[in-house]
Scaffold this motif. Structure first.
Motif, PDB file in Angstrom:
ATOM      1  N   HIS A   7     -30.061 -34.269  31.414  1.00 59.71           N
ATOM      2  CA  HIS A   7     -29.919 -33.106  30.533  1.00 59.71           C
ATOM      3  C   HIS A   7     -28.560 -33.100  29.850  1.00 59.71           C
ATOM      4  O   HIS A   7     -28.447 -32.873  28.637  1.00 59.71           O
ATOM      5  CB  HIS A   7     -30.113 -31.825  31.348  1.00 59.71           C
ATOM      6  N   ASP A   8     -27.495 -33.364  30.623  1.00 59.02           N
ATOM      7  CA  ASP A   8     -26.143 -33.313  30.066  1.00 59.02           C
ATOM      8  C   ASP A   8     -25.880 -34.463  29.103  1.00 59.02           C
ATOM      9  O   ASP A   8     -25.153 -34.308  28.114  1.00 59.02           O
ATOM     10  CB  ASP A   8     -25.114 -33.314  31.187  1.00 59.02           C
ATOM     11  N   ARG A   9     -26.455 -35.639  29.364  1.00 56.69           N
ATOM     12  CA  ARG A   9     -26.290 -36.761  28.437  1.00 56.69           C
ATOM     13  C   ARG A   9     -26.963 -36.438  27.101  1.00 56.69           C
ATOM     14  O   ARG A   9     -26.422 -36.724  26.031  1.00 56.69           O
ATOM     15  CB  ARG A   9     -26.871 -38.038  29.045  1.00 56.69           C
ATOM     16  N   ALA A  10     -28.151 -35.839  27.173  1.00 54.29           N
ATOM     17  CA  ALA A  10     -28.840 -35.420  25.950  1.00 54.29           C
ATOM     18  C   ALA A  10     -28.076 -34.306  25.252  1.00 54.29           C
ATOM     19  O   ALA A  10     -28.048 -34.232  24.020  1.00 54.29           O
ATOM     20  CB  ALA A  10     -30.264 -34.976  26.291  1.00 54.29           C
ATOM     21  N   LEU A  11     -27.432 -33.442  26.047  1.00 54.45           N
ATOM     22  CA  LEU A  11     -26.624 -32.357  25.477  1.00 54.45           C
ATOM     23  C   LEU A  11     -25.464 -32.937  24.666  1.00 54.45           C
ATOM     24  O   LEU A  11     -25.159 -32.462  23.563  1.00 54.45           O
ATOM     25  CB  LEU A  11     -26.088 -31.481  26.613  1.00 54.45           C
ATOM     26  N   GLY A  12     -24.810 -33.973  25.202  1.00 51.22           N
ATOM     27  CA  GLY A  12     -23.728 -34.633  24.480  1.00 51.22           C
ATOM     28  C   GLY A  12     -24.217 -35.281  23.196  1.00 51.22           C
ATOM     29  O   GLY A  12     -23.529 -35.239  22.162  1.00 51.22           O
ATOM     30  N   TYR A  13     -25.395 -35.874  23.245  1.00 49.87           N
ATOM     31  CA  TYR A  13     -26.019 -36.478  22.054  1.00 49.87           C
ATOM     32  C   TYR A  13     -26.236 -35.420  20.974  1.00 49.87           C
ATOM     33  O   TYR A  13     -25.863 -35.616  19.802  1.00 49.87           O
ATOM     34  CB  TYR A  13     -27.338 -37.120  22.492  1.00 49.87           C
ATOM     35  N   ARG A  14     -26.805 -34.292  21.361  1.00 50.51           N
ATOM     36  CA  ARG A  14     -27.084 -33.231  20.391  1.00 50.51           C
ATOM     37  C   ARG A  14     -25.787 -32.643  19.826  1.00 50.51           C
ATOM     38  O   ARG A  14     -25.708 -32.332  18.635  1.00 50.51           O
ATOM     39  CB  ARG A  14     -27.917 -32.140  21.050  1.00 50.51           C
ATOM     40  N   ALA A  15     -24.779 -32.498  20.688  1.00 54.47           N
ATOM     41  CA  ALA A  15     -23.504 -31.937  20.240  1.00 54.47           C
ATOM     42  C   ALA A  15     -22.845 -32.844  19.205  1.00 54.47           C
ATOM     43  O   ALA A  15     -22.268 -32.365  18.215  1.00 54.47           O
ATOM     44  CB  ALA A  15     -22.577 -31.725  21.432  1.00 54.47           C
ATOM     45  N   ALA A  16     -22.916 -34.165  19.417  1.00 55.08           N
ATOM     46  CA  ALA A  16     -22.311 -35.102  18.472  1.00 55.08           C
ATOM     47  C   ALA A  16     -23.010 -35.027  17.113  1.00 55.08           C
ATOM     48  O   ALA A  16     -22.345 -35.059  16.064  1.00 55.08           O
ATOM     49  CB  ALA A  16     -22.380 -36.521  19.031  1.00 55.08           C
ATOM     50  N   LEU A  17     -24.332 -34.925  17.115  1.00 57.26           N
ATOM     51  CA  LEU A  17     -25.067 -34.797  15.855  1.00 57.26           C
ATOM     52  C   LEU A  17     -24.693 -33.497  15.146  1.00 57.26           C
ATOM     53  O   LEU A  17     -24.449 -33.489  13.930  1.00 57.26           O
ATOM     54  CB  LEU A  17     -26.580 -34.830  16.117  1.00 57.26           C
ATOM     55  N   ARG A  18     -24.645 -32.417  15.917  1.00 53.30           N
ATOM     56  CA  ARG A  18     -24.317 -31.114  15.328  1.00 53.30           C
ATOM     57  C   ARG A  18     -22.918 -31.120  14.713  1.00 53.30           C
ATOM     58  O   ARG A  18     -22.712 -30.643  13.593  1.00 53.30           O
ATOM     59  CB  ARG A  18     -24.415 -30.028  16.403  1.00 53.30           C
ATOM     60  N   ASP A  19     -21.958 -31.673  15.445  1.00 51.37           N
ATOM     61  CA  ASP A  19     -20.589 -31.697  14.938  1.00 51.37           C
ATOM     62  C   ASP A  19     -20.432 -32.586  13.714  1.00 51.37           C
ATOM     63  O   ASP A  19     -19.482 -32.419  12.936  1.00 51.37           O
ATOM     64  CB  ASP A  19     -19.636 -32.161  16.043  1.00 51.37           C
ATOM     65  N   ALA A  20     -21.361 -33.542  13.553  1.00 51.65           N
ATOM     66  CA  ALA A  20     -21.330 -34.406  12.372  1.00 51.65           C
ATOM     67  C   ALA A  20     -22.069 -33.782  11.194  1.00 51.65           C
ATOM     68  O   ALA A  20     -22.179 -34.397  10.122  1.00 51.65           O
ATOM     69  CB  ALA A  20     -21.940 -35.764  12.704  1.00 51.65           C
ATOM     70  N   GLY A  21     -22.571 -32.558  11.398  1.00 54.29           N
ATOM     71  CA  GLY A  21     -23.285 -31.863  10.335  1.00 54.29           C
ATOM     72  C   GLY A  21     -24.707 -32.344  10.144  1.00 54.29           C
ATOM     73  O   GLY A  21     -25.305 -32.115   9.079  1.00 54.29           O
ATOM     74  N   LEU A  22     -25.276 -32.981  11.168  1.00 57.93           N
ATOM     75  CA  LEU A  22     -26.627 -33.513  11.072  1.00 57.93           C
ATOM     76  C   LEU A  22     -27.613 -32.614  11.814  1.00 57.93           C
ATOM     77  O   LEU A  22     -27.294 -32.053  12.866  1.00 57.93           O
ATOM     78  CB  LEU A  22     -26.692 -34.927  11.661  1.00 57.93           C
ATOM     79  N   THR A  23     -28.810 -32.494  11.275  1.00 57.83           N
ATOM     80  CA  THR A  23     -29.871 -31.732  11.927  1.00 57.83           C
ATOM     81  C   THR A  23     -30.662 -32.672  12.829  1.00 57.83           C
ATOM     82  O   THR A  23     -31.075 -33.758  12.401  1.00 57.83           O
ATOM     83  CB  THR A  23     -30.813 -31.107  10.883  1.00 57.83           C
ATOM     84  N   LEU A  24     -30.865 -32.262  14.059  1.00 53.91           N
ATOM     85  CA  LEU A  24     -31.598 -33.097  15.006  1.00 53.91           C
ATOM     86  C   LEU A  24     -33.053 -33.220  14.573  1.00 53.91           C
ATOM     87  O   LEU A  24     -33.735 -32.223  14.336  1.00 53.91           O
ATOM     88  CB  LEU A  24     -31.522 -32.489  16.412  1.00 53.91           C
ATOM     89  N   ASP A  25     -33.521 -34.441  14.447  1.00 49.39           N
ATOM     90  CA  ASP A  25     -34.923 -34.712  14.158  1.00 49.39           C
ATOM     91  C   ASP A  25     -35.627 -34.934  15.488  1.00 49.39           C
ATOM     92  O   ASP A  25     -35.467 -35.974  16.129  1.00 49.39           O
ATOM     93  CB  ASP A  25     -35.033 -35.958  13.261  1.00 49.39           C
TER      94      ASP A  25
END
Length: 335
Positions: free
Chosen positions: A197-215
Motif C-alpha cells: 500500500h505504501d509503495r503504491a502511495l509513493g507512486y501516486r504521490a510522485a505522479l501528483r506532484d509532477a502534475g499528472l493525473t493517475l490513469d
C-alpha cells in the motif's frame, strides 16, 4: 582495558568499578540500582561492546534454550530466504536457535504455524504477516511477537520493523518521470499489505506532484507470480496508448517484466522494489529500490529480545531506509 574474546559481565564490573551483582541487576533490568550506577554500568557496556547472552540468562532462570520462531510468506522467494539467513545470523549473536516456516500466502496456514510453534514452547516470534486480520493473536498470553515488513491488520499496537516503503515508491517513480516518462504503469501485489500500500502511495504521490493525473487503467493489483506479471505487462503494452515505463512493487513483478520483454520489440523503462540475484547481469541491468536485509533482521531480533515495558503504551516502529540503485533499466527514455 584490553580483552581477549567476548567481554563478560565480570569485565564490565571491573571496568565500571562495581560488583558483579550490580552489573547483573542492570543487565536484567532489576530494581534497586541507582541512576548513577546504572549510567556507569551502561557506559562500560558500551565501551566494551558487551552483549547479554540471552541463552545463558534463560538457563540460569531455569528456562529452556532460547528458540525464536520466524513465520514468513514463502521461503522460495529470495527476499524471505535472505531474511531467514539474516535472522539466523542475528539470533546466533545471542546464542539462540531459529525455527521457521512459510505459509505460502495462505492466512489459515499462517495461523496454524503460529499456533503450532506456540504449543511447542516457542513463545518469541518474528512474523511477516499476511493481509488477514491478526487480532486473534491478542488472546495468546506470554507470546512475544515482532512483525517485519508489514503492519499486521487488527494489531495496531504491535512492534514492527518496516522499510521506508512510501519513500521507495516515490523515488522509483520520480526517477522514471525525470527521464521524460508520463505514462508510468504500476505492477502491484495485495494492497491490503501495508508495505505494498505504501509503495503504491509513493507512486501516486510522485505522479501528483509532477502534475499528472493517475490513469487507473495502468494500475495492476493482486499480482503474486512472475508469469502473471508478465501477462499483465504484455496486456498493457498492447493498449492503444501503452505505458512507456513500469514500477514493480516487488521482485516477482520485476522478474515478470523481464519475462514479458524477452520476446517483444518494445523497450520500456522499469524500476523494481527489492533487489534480486542476477539483477546486475541483464542488459540493461535492473534498476531497483534496495535495502539492508540484515538491518531488518537485527532490528527485529533486538526488539524481540528487549520487549517494551507494559507502561510504554505506544508500539515501537523501526523504519529501515531504502536506496535507489541505478543499473540501466530505469534510465531508458520514452520511445
Amino acid at each position: 582495558m584490553t580483552l581477549r574474546g567476548k567481554p563478560t559481565m565480570a569485565d564490565v564490573a571491573r571496568h565500571a568499578g562495581v560488583s558483579l551483582k550490580t552489573v547483573s541487576r542492570v543487565v536484567n533490568q532489576e530494581p534497586h540500582v541507582s541512576a548513577a550506577l546504572q549510567r556507569r554500568v551502561q557506559e562500560s557496556i558500551g565501551a566494551l561492546g558487551f552483549r547479554r547472552n540471552e541463552a545463558a540468562s534463560r538457563l540460569a532462570r531455569g528456562a529452556s534454550m532460547l528458540t525464536l520462531g520466524l513465520v514468513m510468506e514463502n521461503i522460495s522467494n529470495e527476499f524471505y530466504s535472505r531474511l531467514a539467513k539474516s535472522v539466523e545470523a542475528a539470533a546466533a549473536e545471542h546464542e539462540a536457535l531459529v525455527v521457521f516456516g512459510s505459509y505460502e500466502e495462505r492466512a489459515e496456514r499462517e495461523r496454524m504455524l503460529i499456533e503450532s510453534m506456540y504449543a511447542r514452547g516457542v513463545d518469541s516470534l518474528i512474523i511477516v504477516p499476511s493481509g488477514a486480520d491478526h487480532s486473534w493473536l491478542a488472546e495468546y498470553g506470554g507470546l512475544t511477537s515482532v512483525f517485519v515488513d508489514r503492519v499486521p491488520p487488527g494489531l495496531d499496537g504491535a512492534d514492527v520493523v518496516m522499510l521506508d516503503d512510501a519513500h521507495g515508491g516515490r523515488v522509483a517513480t520520480e526517477h522514471l518521470l525525470a527521464r521524460g516518462h508520463r505514462r508510468v504503469a504500476l505492477i502491484s501485489d495485495d494492497e491490503r499489505l501495508s508495505s505494498v500500500h505504501d509503495r503504491a502511495l509513493g507512486y501516486r504521490a510522485a505522479l501528483r506532484d509532477a502534475g499528472l493525473t493517475l490513469d487507473e487503467s495502468l494500475v495492476v493489483r493482486e499480482v503474486f507470480d512472475p508469469w502473471r506479471a508478465a501477462h499483465e505487462v504484455g496486456r498493457l503494452l498492447d493498449l492503444p496508448d501503452p505505458p512507456t515505463a513500469f514500477f514493480a512493487t516487488n521482485n516477482r513483478a520485476a522478474i515478470g517484466i523481464l519475462q514479458a520483454l524477452r520476446d517483444r520489440p518494445e523497450r520500456p523503462a522499469y524500476v523494481g522494489f527489492d533487489d534480486f540475484a542476477l539483477a546486475d547481469v541483464f542488459n540493461p541491468g535492473v534498476t531497483v529500490v534496495r535495502y539492508d536485509t540484515s538491518r531488518l533482521a537485527t532490528s527485529a531480533v533486538d526488539l524481540l529480545l528487549h520487549p517494551a515495558s507494559p507502561e510504554a503504551g505506544t508500539p515501537r516502529r523501526v523504519r529501515v531506509p531504502v536506496e535507489l540503485v541505478v543499473r540501466g533499466s530505469g534510465e531508458i527514455p520514452p520511445a
